[in-house]
Design a protein around this motif. Structure first.
Motif, mmCIF file in Angstrom:
data_model
loop_
_atom_site.group_PDB
_atom_site.id
_atom_site.type_symbol
_atom_site.label_atom_id
_atom_site.label_comp_id
_atom_site.label_asym_id
_atom_site.label_seq_id
_atom_site.Cartn_x
_atom_site.Cartn_y
_atom_site.Cartn_z
ATOM 1 N N SER A 84 0.819 -1.214 0.000
ATOM 2 C CA SER A 84 0.000 0.000 0.000
ATOM 3 C C SER A 84 0.857 1.270 0.000
ATOM 4 N N LYS A 85 1.822 1.263 -0.903
ATOM 5 C CA LYS A 85 2.646 2.432 -1.114
ATOM 6 C C LYS A 85 1.796 3.492 -1.834
ATOM 7 N N ASN A 86 2.068 4.764 -1.579
ATOM 8 C CA ASN A 86 1.314 5.798 -2.288
ATOM 9 C C ASN A 86 2.128 6.333 -3.462
ATOM 10 N N LEU A 87 1.653 6.076 -4.662
ATOM 11 C CA LEU A 87 2.390 6.515 -5.850
ATOM 12 C C LEU A 87 1.729 7.722 -6.512
ATOM 13 N N ARG A 88 0.901 8.421 -5.735
ATOM 14 C CA ARG A 88 0.305 9.653 -6.257
ATOM 15 C C ARG A 88 1.405 10.693 -6.167
ATOM 16 N N VAL A 89 1.855 11.208 -7.322
ATOM 17 C CA VAL A 89 3.051 12.040 -7.296
ATOM 18 C C VAL A 89 2.789 13.523 -7.208
ATOM 19 N N LYS A 90 1.850 13.962 -7.933
ATOM 20 C CA LYS A 90 1.680 15.403 -7.992
ATOM 21 C C LYS A 90 0.224 15.700 -8.259
ATOM 22 N N THR A 91 -0.285 16.741 -7.690
ATOM 23 C CA THR A 91 -1.680 17.086 -7.906
ATOM 24 C C THR A 91 -1.949 17.261 -9.390
ATOM 25 N N SER A 92 -3.041 16.665 -9.818
ATOM 26 C CA SER A 92 -3.462 16.855 -11.203
ATOM 27 C C SER A 92 -4.777 17.602 -11.177
ATOM 28 N N LYS A 93 -4.952 18.524 -12.108
ATOM 29 C CA LYS A 93 -6.199 19.291 -12.085
ATOM 30 C C LYS A 93 -7.391 18.473 -12.563
ATOM 31 N N TYR A 107 -9.318 0.024 -0.698
ATOM 32 C CA TYR A 107 -8.326 0.995 -1.162
ATOM 33 C C TYR A 107 -8.996 2.361 -1.248
ATOM 34 N N TYR A 108 -8.166 3.370 -1.412
ATOM 35 C CA TYR A 108 -8.702 4.723 -1.572
ATOM 36 C C TYR A 108 -8.212 5.352 -2.856
ATOM 37 N N GLY A 109 -9.068 6.110 -3.458
ATOM 38 C CA GLY A 109 -8.677 6.881 -4.632
ATOM 39 C C GLY A 109 -9.373 8.218 -4.562
ATOM 40 N N PHE A 110 -9.338 8.967 -5.642
ATOM 41 C CA PHE A 110 -9.985 10.276 -5.656
ATOM 42 C C PHE A 110 -11.020 10.336 -6.766
ATOM 43 N N LYS A 111 -11.904 11.303 -6.611
ATOM 44 C CA LYS A 111 -12.894 11.524 -7.650
ATOM 45 C C LYS A 111 -12.156 11.877 -8.952
ATOM 46 N N GLY A 112 -12.502 11.198 -10.016
ATOM 47 C CA GLY A 112 -11.800 11.400 -11.287
ATOM 48 C C GLY A 112 -10.921 10.219 -11.644
ATOM 49 N N ASP A 113 -10.617 9.368 -10.652
ATOM 50 C CA ASP A 113 -9.806 8.182 -10.917
ATOM 51 C C ASP A 113 -10.607 7.135 -11.662
ATOM 52 N N THR A 114 -9.902 6.365 -12.479
ATOM 53 C CA THR A 114 -10.468 5.106 -12.936
ATOM 54 C C THR A 114 -10.023 4.041 -11.943
ATOM 55 N N LEU A 115 -10.644 2.872 -12.027
ATOM 56 C CA LEU A 115 -10.209 1.785 -11.153
ATOM 57 C C LEU A 115 -8.728 1.520 -11.389
ATOM 58 N N ALA A 116 -8.293 1.593 -12.641
ATOM 59 C CA ALA A 116 -6.893 1.324 -12.964
ATOM 60 C C ALA A 116 -5.974 2.366 -12.343
ATOM 61 N N SER A 117 -6.311 3.651 -12.472
ATOM 62 C CA SER A 117 -5.412 4.680 -11.939
ATOM 63 C C SER A 117 -5.362 4.617 -10.422
ATOM 64 N N ALA A 118 -6.516 4.303 -9.793
ATOM 65 C CA ALA A 118 -6.536 4.217 -8.334
ATOM 66 C C ALA A 118 -5.716 3.018 -7.853
ATOM 67 N N LEU A 119 -5.799 1.905 -8.562
ATOM 68 C CA LEU A 119 -4.999 0.730 -8.179
ATOM 69 C C LEU A 119 -3.511 1.022 -8.351
ATOM 70 N N LEU A 120 -3.159 1.657 -9.477
ATOM 71 C CA LEU A 120 -1.744 1.977 -9.706
ATOM 72 C C LEU A 120 -1.224 2.928 -8.639
ATOM 73 N N ALA A 121 -2.088 3.875 -8.219
ATOM 74 C CA ALA A 121 -1.676 4.805 -7.165
ATOM 75 C C ALA A 121 -1.381 4.054 -5.876
ATOM 76 N N ASN A 122 -2.044 2.908 -5.705
ATOM 77 C CA ASN A 122 -1.798 2.060 -4.540
ATOM 78 C C ASN A 122 -0.747 0.983 -4.835
ATOM 79 N N ASN A 123 -0.040 1.158 -5.958
ATOM 80 C CA ASN A 123 1.008 0.229 -6.369
ATOM 81 C C ASN A 123 0.489 -1.183 -6.620
ATOM 82 N N VAL A 124 -0.766 -1.296 -7.063
ATOM 83 C CA VAL A 124 -1.308 -2.613 -7.425
ATOM 84 C C VAL A 124 -1.239 -2.742 -8.946
#
Ligand SMILES: [Zn+2]
Lengths: 1001, 91
Positions: free
Chosen positions: A2-11, A28-45
């Motif tokens: 559960s590493k956080n790979l969210r690098v920089k704020t995106s508009k 897991y947690y993600g943000f509004k605007g994420d796809t399931l894929a982007s949220a998983l990648l942000a969690n290093n999955v």
């Protein structure tokens, strides 16, 4: 993990709205605007599934609808569950549950993974070769194959969602809202054309909207800022409708397109209630502009499928758009400049790049210089030959390419990494263009298929047209739009464009390896686990056609239709077979472009709305009196009227007895009725019926048989002469519309000289039929003013009459063999006349009967039902109805066919009666009829067409068609059934009252 | 799905029409005088051309009129539409 790979704020991501979701039961947690894929990648999955055949661990590969690997089951166990959903397209919402497919017991430990070790035993065509033999074993194989394979589970509960269809007509449809689509939509709309812009993603702008680099500028602004202003402008245009989350599924001829608009899939479940989920848009556009972009190609080398291996463009999208790093030690493998655009984005975001492996030698490119300035190691003229890392890539091995690119030379270098980006160049997304019938041409310089011949008024612009650099896109799009929309100028003619891409590409379809091909797993189709080795094997085994290779290796046959790898498959085939790419052709992409749910296709046509149904004016009465209904065409007809706990048999026995012993009443309103008028009406009937009509007196009725031109019985019914030039024809219930159509056809095309007018009046009249020995007493009570004596109102005649103030037509005709009357009244009086008859019949036990009893009664009399006792192979002679075929008439429809060599054969199937030796044994309709059961093969002589137990005759009766049956009277035949053989005797088809005494009883 | 221009109503969706097979096959005036082969020729033989084909169509969910059209069956392009009884255009 559960590493956080969210690098920089995106508009593009709303980091103020945190969303929790479950993947494989873990939160897991993600943000509004994420796809399931982007949220998983942000969690290093990265590991999200197993491959279809070998069960190899697979990760997210792309950021779009072309995704082959990351397909998941969502909301498993609920009515809302959906299989094969692409993680790259699912927008996350609070409460989303997703799980991996195709793995058991879990994605991390999967039993089917054993197939990977057994893979030398699973070559191309393995399923065909192995499991087809011996055939009797298939059931056993299938069980195991189905258990360990298969993509997702289909829902088992009814779909609670609402779907709709909508028609849209527009002047111009623009598909795709990338930079060229935005330009096209704006240009079209601003020129006064009603324009529809469709985009599959939730936002507009394609990949340019996050291309924030000094190397790509328009009018001195970075291309993303320039495009953002354009987008803000088009949102204000009145005659431009924009639909996001909408994907075009099919592009048919004449610019007819189907698109799915997704309205609620991104909302939390509780917010979807009462809302339409998907709309199927049926679009008819005068002009279509395809701006569908292009799909990046992976590269084909050993173990090119591990989790952590993505398209280079996907890494860029995850970085720039979602603010997610796909790794912390990224390596890029490329054969063109695109990977350097990704590298620049990674550098901007501070993500570490281990190295770039470029198939090309020295290339003069501003992008490369920029990357080199940042001290990133570039291996020029190298390629990746292998990777390692079971559930996630951890190392790549690289070697130098030979000058001709056919082999690798020098020594192997190992580089560690946690992510590998592939950039094999671009494939224009021509899928919809080819669906529409468009023809492609092959462009050798960068090995792409591009649109060549348009089959309708349509245009391809931007990357899907093969314009792959910013400067080309802008200038070519502007020029093509001018021509296509027939306008003098666009806003885009004098743009100052900076575009730093060097177009040079070194295309190698199958990268060379230091191992022999047989020892490699170089995946071409990820979803179906088809490798380069499989394709070569198919060619060695003699397959040449691209369509055959596709089916044999299953390349391109997954839910993604091989959007990533089909070009490589073609390339490998052409290289191996020594054929030119352009000559080989391509496989066909079929609709839908991406899968559609059944709900979307069906729309509102479910349950009682599945088909329209027609009710007679008396329907309510039948319903109130406990009728069971049967469908006859679109009609709901009363079938039988059970009293208390009666079953159908009991009800029908009671109804038929009552009709013969006293009185029965039938709703015959569904019979087709055609009003025929004109000075040539009699001549017309002469030509369409087999019997003669000229001499029918006014006020008389006649039964007629209508044939097709091939001599086969088409329809039947009674026609009444109402006046000198006026007839009313009745047809069968199911045949009404077709008979009307056929008569109109002859009148308009063959005999336009005839003065005849046809009007369908089926719905204008209700028909109440009263039959039985007491029918005259009942009907004369309902219509007291009419003379019912046999002299003035004989069988087969008609009277105008009044019931109170209501005009009616009364026909004395019979389909049951009983004395009977049909009262025709204007439809809205139908129920009241029916009720009057019921009231008048009270003392005579008048019994309502349905279609089943009607069938039984007419079978006792040997009357046929067209469509039940006939199919389209029975002539009137076959039906033993020679009496109705006029010998005197010179011509009628079908006459000439009655003495063709085939129709005069003695051994044609002919209608006969059948009596069972055991009078209580009722035959099954459709059962085969044979004569000799001992001689094999047993000759089938015919089949049973109608069969009942007759309460009036107290025995079983049946009609059937039998080869040469006419001459078999009294002969014994056999009906072989599953458990026994039933003995029958061929009989006269008229079982009751052959002398027609009852008609005048 | 085609758009067909009914000669009586104008452009309509294909779903409003019914196809009626090859056009200009005239029903013989004296069928009884034909041999089996000649009658079979009228009854059964159709060309089913890939390319330019003359066809009968009926605006069944519209004006219910029959008419003829010329269609290129290889790409479904409709070249011409004309009323019953009118001379077929040469294409
Ligand atoms: Zn019309």
């Amino acid at each position: 993990m559960s590493k956080n790979l969210r690098v920089k704020t995106s508009k593009f991501i709303d980091e103020t709205t945190r969303i929790s979701f479950k993947f494989n039961n873990k939160t897991y947690y993600g943000f509004k605007g994420d796809t399931l894929a982007s949220a998983l990648l942000a969690n290093n999955v990265h590991l999200v599934g197993r491959s279809f055949k070998y069960h190899r661990p697979r990760g997210i590969m792309t950021a779009g609808s072309e995704e082959p690997n990351a397909i998941v089951q969502i909301n498993d166990g609920t009515a809302l569950t959906e299989p094969n959903a692409r993680a790259t397209e699912i927008e996350i919402y609070e409460g989303l549950k997703a799980s991996s497919q195709n793995c058991w017991p879990s994605v991390n430990f999967d039993i089917g993974g054993i197939n990977n070790l057994l893979s030398p035993l699973l070559p191309a065509g393995f399923y065909y070769k192995t499991f087809m033999w011996p055939a009797s074993f298939w059931e056993k194989y299938e069980y195991f194959i189905r258990k360990s394979a298969g993509l997702g589970k289909s829902p088992t509960k009814p779909d609670p969602d609402i779907y709709e269809h909508r028609y849209i007509h527009c002047d111009v449809l623009v598909i795709g809202a990338g930079i060229s689509g935005i330009m096209a939509a704006k240009t079209s709309a601003k020129n006064g054309l009603k324009t529809l812009l469709i985009e599959e993603k939730p936002n507009l702008g394609g990949s340019t909207i996050y291309q924030n680099s000094d190397h790509f500028k328009i009018n001195n602004q970075n291309s993303n800022s320039w495009l953002e202003k354009e987008i803000n402008e088009i949102k204000k245009i009145q005659n431009l409708e924009i639909k996001t989350r909408t994907s075009v599924a099919a592009f048919h001829g004449y610019n007819f397109l189907l698109a799915r608009e997704n309205l609620t899939d991104h909302l939390p479940v509780e917010q979807r209630k009462e809302k339409t989920r998907h709309k199927l848009l049926k679009i008819r556009a005068k002009k279509v502009i395809s701006a569908t972009g292009s799909i990046e190609r992976p590269m084909i080398f050993d173990n090119n499928d591990r989790p952590g291996i993505l398209l280079s463009s996907a890494i860029k999208r995850y970085t720039d758009f979602f603010g997610v790093a796909c790794g912390e030690k990224i390596i890029l493998l490329t054969n063109n400049d695109s990977a350097y655009e990704t590298a620049i984005s990674l550098i901007q975001k501070g993500i570490n790049i281990e190295a770039i492996i470029d198939n090309r030698e020295e290339v003069d490119s501003k992008l490369i210089y920029e990357v080199e300035k940042n001290n990133i190691k570039i291996f020029k003229g190298y390629t990746v030959i292998d990777t390692s890392g079971y559930k996630k890539i951890n190392k790549v091995s690289i070697m130098k390419l030979s000058k001709d690119g056919q082999k690798v030379v020098g020594s192997k270098i190992n580089l560690s990494c946690d992510c590998l980006g592939l950039s094999g160049g671009w494939t224009p997304a021509v899928h919809l263009f080819t669906q529409s019938g468009g023809k492609l041409k092959f462009r050798d310089v960068d090995q792409v298929f591009i649109p060549n011949v348009y089959p309708s008024d349509q245009l391809s612009i931007g990357a899907c047209n093969g314009d792959l650099t910013l400067d080309e896109i802008l200038s070519n799009t502007s020029n093509s739009l001018k021509k296509f929309l027939n306008i003098k100028n666009t806003e885009y003619e004098n743009l100052e464009v900076v575009s730093s891409t060097n177009k040079f590409k070194r295309n190698i379809w199958l990268l060379p390896s230091n191992k022999i091909l047989g020892k490699t797993k170089s995946f071409v189709d990820y979803q179906n686990d088809a490798t380069a080795k499989d394709i070569k094997l198919a060619l060695r085994e003699g397959f040449r056609s691209i369509e055959h290779v596709k089916r044999y290796t299953t390349t391109g046959m997954g839910t993604d239709q091989g959007k990533l790898g089909n070009m490589h498959a073609l390339g490998i085939i052409s290289e191996t077979a020594g054929a030119k790419m352009g000559e080989l052709g391509t496989t066909t992409f079929r609709p839908p472009y991406t899968p559609l749910t059944f709900g979307t296709i069906v729309g509102r046509n479910v349950g009682e709305y599945f088909d329209t149904f027609r009710k007679t004016p008396i329907h309510d009465w039948h319903e109130k009196h406990n009728a069971e209904f049967e469908n006859v065409g679109q009609w709901k007809r009363a079938w039988f009227y059970p009293i208390e706990n009666e079953n159908m048999h009991d009800a029908v026995q009671r109804e038929s007895k009552a009709a013969r012993e006293s009185a029965g009443i039938l709703d015959a309103s569904t019979l087709g009725k055609i009003d025929i008028q004109g000075t040539d009406a009699s001549e017309f009937l002469n030509r369409v019926y087999t019997n003669a009509w000229s001499k029918l007196a006014i006020g008389k009725c006649r039964y007629g048989l209508m044939l097709n031109e091939d001599g086969m019985v088409y329809d039947d019914g009674v026609t009444t002469r109402l006046g000198e030039n006026h007839y009313i024809m009745t047809t069968t219930t199911g045949g009404a519309a077709n008979v009307m159509g056929k008569l109109e056809d002859y009148l308009q095309t063959e005999w336009p000289e005839l003065d005849v007018y046809l009007t369908s009046v089926t719905d204008h009249f209700a028909t109440v039929s009263v039959c039985g020995p007491n029918s005259k007493k009942i009907v004369s009570e309902v219509i007291p003013d009419l003379d019912f004596s046999d002299e003035s109102f004989p069988h087969m005649s008609f009277m105008n009459a009044k019931i109170g103030k209501i005009s009616c037509r009364v026909m004395r005709i019979s389909f049951t063999g009983e004395h009977s009357y049909e009262i025709n009244i204007q439809a809205n009086y139908g129920k009241s006349v029916w009720e009057k008859c019921m009231e008048a019949g009270k003392n005579y036990n008048i019994t309502p009967y349905g279609t089943e009893t009607m069938h039984l009664l007419r079978a006792e009399k040997g009357f046929i039902i067209v469509g039940q006792d006939t199919d389209a192979t029975m002539t009137p002679i076959d039906l033993q109805m020679d009496w109705i075929v006029s010998k005197k008439k010179y011509d009628f429809i079908g006459k000439r066919s009655l003495y063709r060599s085939d129709t005069i054969r003695e051994d044609r199937k002919q209608l006969v009666g059948l009596l069972t030796d055991n009078p209580n044994e009722v035959l099954e309709e459709g059962a085969q009829i044979v004569a000799n059961i001992n001689k094999s093969p047993v000759e089938m002589l015919g089949h049973v067409t109608s069969s009942y137990y007759s309460p009036n005759l107290k025995k079983s009766i049946a009609l059937g068609v039998v080869k040469g049956g006419k001459n078999m009277m009294g002969q014994k035949l056999i009906i072989p059934m599953e458990k026994k053989n039933i003995n029958v005797t061929v009989a006269d088809p008229v079982f009751l009252d052959k002398e027609n005494k009852r008609l005048n009883a | 799905m085609f758009i067909i221009s009914c000669p009586y109503c104008g452009e309509r969706e294909q779903s409003e029409f019914k196809a009626g097979g090859e056009a200009h096959i005239v029903r013989p005036k004296q069928p009884t005088e034909l041999s089996d082969d000649e009658w079979a020729e009228y009854l059964f033989m159709r060309k089913n051309i890939k390319g330019i084909q003359y066809e009968r169509w009926n605006h069944i969910h519209g004006c219910r009129k029959w008419f003829n059209l010329v269609r290129d069956t290889s790409n479904d392009e409709i070249k011409s539409v004309y009323k019953m009884g009118e001379k077929p255009p040469s294409i």
